[in-house]
Design an enzyme around this catalytic site. Sequence first.
Site, PDB file in Angstrom:
ATOM      1  CB  SER A  31       6.034 -10.012   6.063  1.00 50.47           C
ATOM      2  OG  SER A  31       6.326 -10.301   4.715  1.00 50.47           O
ATOM      3  CD  GLU A  80       1.581   0.014  -1.747  1.00 51.78           C
ATOM      4  OE1 GLU A  80       0.474   0.010  -1.210  1.00 51.78           O
ATOM      5  OE2 GLU A  80       1.975   0.879  -2.538  1.00 51.78           O
TER       6      GLU A  80
END
Length: 379
Positions: A132, A363
């Site tokens: 992240s 993603e």
Amino acid sequence: MNFEITENQKMIAQMVRDFGAKHIKPNVMKWDESQEFPVDLFKEMGKLGLMGVLVPEVYGGSGLTYFEYVTAIKEIAKIDGSIGLSVAAHNSLCTGHLLKFANEEQKKKWLPKLATAEWIGAWGLTEANTGSDAANMKTVAVKDGDYYVINGSKNFITHGKSSNIAVVIVRTGQAGDSHGMTAFAIEKGTKGFTHGRKENKLGMRASETTELIFDNCRVHKDNMLGKEGEGFIQSMQVLDGGRISIAALSLGIAQGAFEAALAYSQERQQFNKPISTFQGISFKLADMATEIEAANLLTFQAADLKNRHQEVRKESAMAKLYASEVAVRTANEAVQIFGGYGYTKDFPVEKFYRDAKLCTIGEGTSEIQKLVISRCILK
Ligand SMILES: Cc1cc2nc3c(=O)[nH]c(=O)nc-3n(C[C@H](O)[C@H](O)[C@H](O)COP(=O)(O)OP(=O)(O)OC[C@H]3O[C@@H](n4cnc5c(N)ncnc54)[C@H](O)[C@@H]3O)c2cc1C
């Protein structure tokens, strides 16, 4: 926005259904159990234009819009999410990055190979300790004359082993500086560039996921995409488009799980009635259908903005967040509707259930989508 499905969308959906019935469906569980990444299948999909959906015809692609692209990913994922994931990663991430940020010479060199699936593409942003928090990456490129010397590794990379080219984002400046990263396209066979271990995964098992390793890998400055320092900003823009394809992937998985549960609920009898006649089951189906419809609208809204070259960061994050969570909920309820049979590998819903979970992670996790959305609405 026009809600009507275009002739092109109908055509591409039918083409994928026909191809999938013949070439994907019979192999789904074989590839899942062996974790085989079926390279030849992707070559065949290349012949149908599915590996360069958004690439203009001048570079050997299909020259279609996000509407057809979303439709294609959705239809593939209804049959096999892992094939959908790989097609999405190839089209949106590697090819998408080159399409948006490569110069003309680079486009002519690489896009025709990728659009026809002569080559498979990978895209590497994530590292073992920076998922992240991708901007904190440790893989570095140090300038040495006309070359950059890259050291480090990338983690969880789709087609890390089987790809012929990888777009990789590496650090060229200070840690924590969003202008301190640069994107390079690196061809397989470049000295010092190898792949590492392949992950053994819960779902999406036919989609290969491996490490990329860089050990004094010398890459010529001509392989740089855009300018030095633009890599991270580029990758955020690439993800804006990529997230639409993960929303489409989620939709396909949700729709596949829903259709299986709908049919089963009308066949399965308990208490001398089809289980669909019980409100407890029919309300589940109503919730599933409603959520899928809402996810579909969000996804096509983002696709529509993208087609019109409008800002799409918030809308693609919303579509990805919602559709992926809907895929997880729908697949979970589908297993419930199948009862004990849903827990076996004799029926398709256990695989939808396993595959769906990736959509809330890849993603950018659901939490990161909320971060993106909140930044857009709080600015
Ligand atoms: C099958 C698969 C394929 C993939 N393919 C690719 C690929 O081709 N290329 C590529 O570059 N990457 C790829 N990825 C990596 C993927 O994008 C990352 O796994 C993802 O971004 C999450 O990073 P992480 O796994 O390090 O989790 P972490 O970042 O460690 O997150 C762990 C948990 O903490 C939460 N969290 C982290 N930060 C925050 C915050 N600020 N606020 C709230 N919660 C937070 C997360 O939401 C998550 O729940 C792939 C991953 C998988 C599993």
